[in-house]
Design an enzyme around this catalytic site. Structure first.
Site, PDB file in Angstrom:
ATOM      1  N   HIS B  15      35.188  35.807  42.092  1.00 30.63           N
ATOM      2  CA  HIS B  15      35.247  36.523  40.825  1.00 30.63           C
ATOM      3  C   HIS B  15      35.197  35.510  39.709  1.00 30.63           C
ATOM      4  O   HIS B  15      35.418  34.335  39.927  1.00 30.63           O
ATOM      5  CB  HIS B  15      36.603  37.239  40.703  1.00 30.63           C
ATOM      6  CG  HIS B  15      36.664  38.525  41.447  1.00 30.63           C
ATOM      7  ND1 HIS B  15      37.846  39.111  41.793  1.00 30.63           N
ATOM      8  CD2 HIS B  15      35.687  39.332  41.898  1.00 30.63           C
ATOM      9  CE1 HIS B  15      37.594  40.242  42.428  1.00 30.63           C
ATOM     10  NE2 HIS B  15      36.293  40.383  42.514  1.00 30.63           N
ATOM     11  N   ALA B  16      34.974  35.989  38.497  1.00 26.72           N
ATOM     12  CA  ALA B  16      35.208  35.217  37.285  1.00 26.72           C
ATOM     13  C   ALA B  16      34.658  33.793  37.409  1.00 26.72           C
ATOM     14  O   ALA B  16      33.495  33.583  37.734  1.00 26.72           O
ATOM     15  CB  ALA B  16      36.689  35.217  36.954  1.00 26.72           C
TER      16      ALA B  16
END
Lengths: 541, 96
Positions: B15-16
């Protein structure tokens, strides 16, 4: 030669710097006939590149790693090869560039929503990219709060709470809006942040980005296209003003020593400034927002005690839950009201759920017992003496000896004398009192002149309340935005108001305005204001 | 076709920041690489939107695949990256 625009000054102070406009999101893309698909592909690709470059540039200017990471990730999304391939395919299939971007991102939005959790929260980022790319396709400026990478004067049509949440006080020098009024969110935010602000400023949105302007949040004047010397001179005089205000201390009083308590309006312990004489309005809604059930007793006791502990020996006036109208709560405000401002809100909610109020009063009383603040409570939206009497009895049953009523409805103002036979004090909420007296919606910018706190009809209602207070020997304060207005504060004191409560940052300016007038000056200003034909411009010498 | 199976080492999953670092590294390879999870079809590793949509969590097994003369080197580099805890990784090129 600088061009002069005039609006309503709602937060004192001056600022100078380049103006940048907040642009609204672009209109939803409408299908259009594409004549030249090659040119349309080029337009779409150019828009994606522009947005990616803009986001990358902004990421480089942000110091906080988390914020920079979000911007960088957004830039990578705008440059995503799968996205551009999908956009190109949509255009080749006949879509216009904005429609193609919208459709291509919609696929990813669906995937993110389906995944849920973290990805569902990132849908906001995708929508932001879509708005930016569509705006770029249409040749419009990027939507949202501008980020030129240096301090600027923010110009907007109006600002909603969601917009102002993202405002960086280090970057924004002043606020200028075309719409809004003295009680709009823009005014309230600006005073809380100590930013000069002008609302109802016609043609403000016509100022080109980057043009140097000066903003005077007291007079409401905005000079457009000023030269460098003016910018420097404005900044120097503002710094001098701030330094001078920072040296004012002590309790509020007129030039001849007539005391006027200057209190803060707060929403939680975070807003408490150690210098405050006390708190005239502790809004308790914050605890109740975004919940499906009312907060429990222990949680409430802890939140109230945190505020009381920060103000030992000082007065804290707690307003009981003020939900309804613009602040709906799922567990209280059931159903859709055709006219929520005139519906079941404030104390009226106790007709439906008295238990919520009794729980709150019990928690306030407990927190008061545990701490050393002088705790008073007051009910919002009282309209009749019977309501006030019921509330006062509920407070005393809960162990809270000092109960008051807010005066926000003309009916309450007209019955101030009777109200004071059942409660210990009155607090006038001028924002709602204006709205209900003039039948003018607080958010309706077109009616801003009716909401000017200098309107004689409003002042007359305040005058009646203050006279009733003087006759009964009981305090009558003002806790609306009018109290924070250094033009109006001396008038309110002249009318007989005993305390003024405002955003903590507004206190020094009001303290200074009062110190510049004797009580006799204030009474003269009040008499003039009451006799004025309309909202006369009042100036503080 | 050369493949590598690797366990996602980033604490927050793919993620991210970890996803962005991985995609940037994939884009720098001279061959196209795909990535898939056990339950989703392969997607291009240089597409952040597609990689994010995989929703690969910490400890999930992902499979990288590439073809071409430099495929093995590319896969090794990306597999090493994925196995690291990219959340606590402060030696990334854009930090410091």
């Amino acid at each position: 030669m600088a061009e002069l625009l005039r609006g309503i000054g709602v937060s004192p102070g001056s600022a100078a710097g380049p103006a940048y406009r907040m642009s609204p999101p672009p209109p939803p893309p409408e299908p259009a006939v594409v004549v030249d698909p090659d040119a349309e592909v080029e337009r779409a690709v150019a828009a994606l590149n522009t947005v990616a470059a803009d986001l990358t540039r902004r990421a480089e200017g942000v110091a906080a790693r988390a914020a920079a990471d979000v911007l960088r990730a957004q830039a990578m999304m705008a440059q995503d090869p799968e996205l551009s391939a999908a956009v190109v395919a949509e255009v080749r299939a006949g879509a216009s560039a904005p429609v193609a971007v919208d459709r291509a991102l919609a696929v990813h939005r669906e995937a993110f929503l389906a995944a849920g959790g973290y990805l569902a929260e990132r849908v906001t980022d995708l929508n932001d990219i879509r708005d930016r790319v569509v705006a770029a396709c249409l040749g419009l400026p990027p939507p949202g709060i501008p980020d030129p990478g240096h301090p600027f004067v923010l110009i907007a049509r109006d600002l909603a709470p969601a917009d102002t949440a993202g405002l960086d006080p280090e970057q924004v020098l002043a606020l200028v809006t075309e719409d809004g009024g003295p009680t709009s969110h823009t005014a309230i935010l600006a005073r809380a942040a100590g930013l000069p602000a002008v609302v109802r400023c016609p043609s403000a949105m016509a100022v080109a980005d980057g043009v140097e302007v000066t903003v005077d949040g007291s007079t409401g004047q905005v000079a457009v296209g000023v030269n460098h010397d003016t910018v420097i001179a404005t900044r120097v005089s503002e710094q001098r003003r701030r330094r001078r205000l920072a040296t004012t201390r002590g309790p509020g009083q007129t030039a001849d020593g007539h005391p006027v308590a200057l209190y803060g309006n707060i929403g939680s312990a975070e807003d408490v400034d150690g210098e405050l004489e006390g708190v005239g309005l502790f809004r308790t809604e914050l605890l109740y927002l975004h919940r499906t059930d009312p907060p429990g007793r222990d949680e409430q006791v802890a939140a109230y005690a945190e505020v009381f502990t920060a103000l030992p020996g000082r007065r804290v006036i707690v307003r009981t839950l003020d939900a309804g109208a613009d602040k709906p709560l799922p567990f209280l405000t059931a159903g859709v009201e055709p006219n929520p401002a005139l519906g079941v809100r404030g104390l009226r909610l106790a007709r439906r759920r008295a238990d919520v109020l009794h729980l709150q009063l019990g928690a306030i009383a407990q927190a008061a017992r545990d701490t050393a603040a002088e705790v008073w409570v007051m009910a919002p939206m009282v309209a009749t003496v019977a309501e006030a009497a019921w509330f006062a009895a509920a407070c005393r049953d809960a162990g809270l000896p000092t109960a008051g009523a807010m005066v926000e409805v003309p009916a309450a103002a007209l019955r101030a004398r009777s109200l004071l036979s059942v409660v210990d004090f009155l607090s006038i909420g001028t924002n709602d009192l204006s709205q209900y007296t003039f039948a003018a919606d607080r958010q309706c910018g077109d009616l801003a002149d009716l909401l000017d706190p200098a309107q004689p009809a409003l002042l007359e209602l305040i005058s009646g309340c203050a006279a009733a207070g003087a006759a009964a020997g009981k305090p009558v304060g003002v806790c609306g935005e009018a109290a924070a207005d250094p033009r109006i504060a001396p008038v309110l004191v002249g009318l007989g108001v005993t305390s003024l409560s405002m955003a903590p940052r507004a206190v020094p300016e009001v303290r200074e305005a009062l110190a510049a007038h004797t009580l006799a000056d204030c009474r003269r200003l009040a008499a003039e204001a009451l006799w004025a034909a309309g909202a006369a411009p009042l100036t503080v010498p | 076709m050369p493949t590598r199976s690797v366990t996602v080492g980033a604490t927050s999953g793919l993620h991210a920041r970890p996803a962005a670092l991985f995609v940037a590294a994939a884009a720098a390879q001279s061959v196209p690489v795909t990535i898939r999870t056990s339950d989703k079809p392969p997607v291009p590793a240089r597409s952040l939107l597609s990689v994010l949509a995989l929703g690969a969590k910490h400890g999930a097994e992902v499979t990288l695949e590439a073809d071409g003369p430099t495929a093995d080197a590319a896969l090794d580099a990306l597999a090493t990256l994925l196995a690291r805890d990219l959340d606590s990784d402060d030696e990334s090129p854009d930090h410091g």
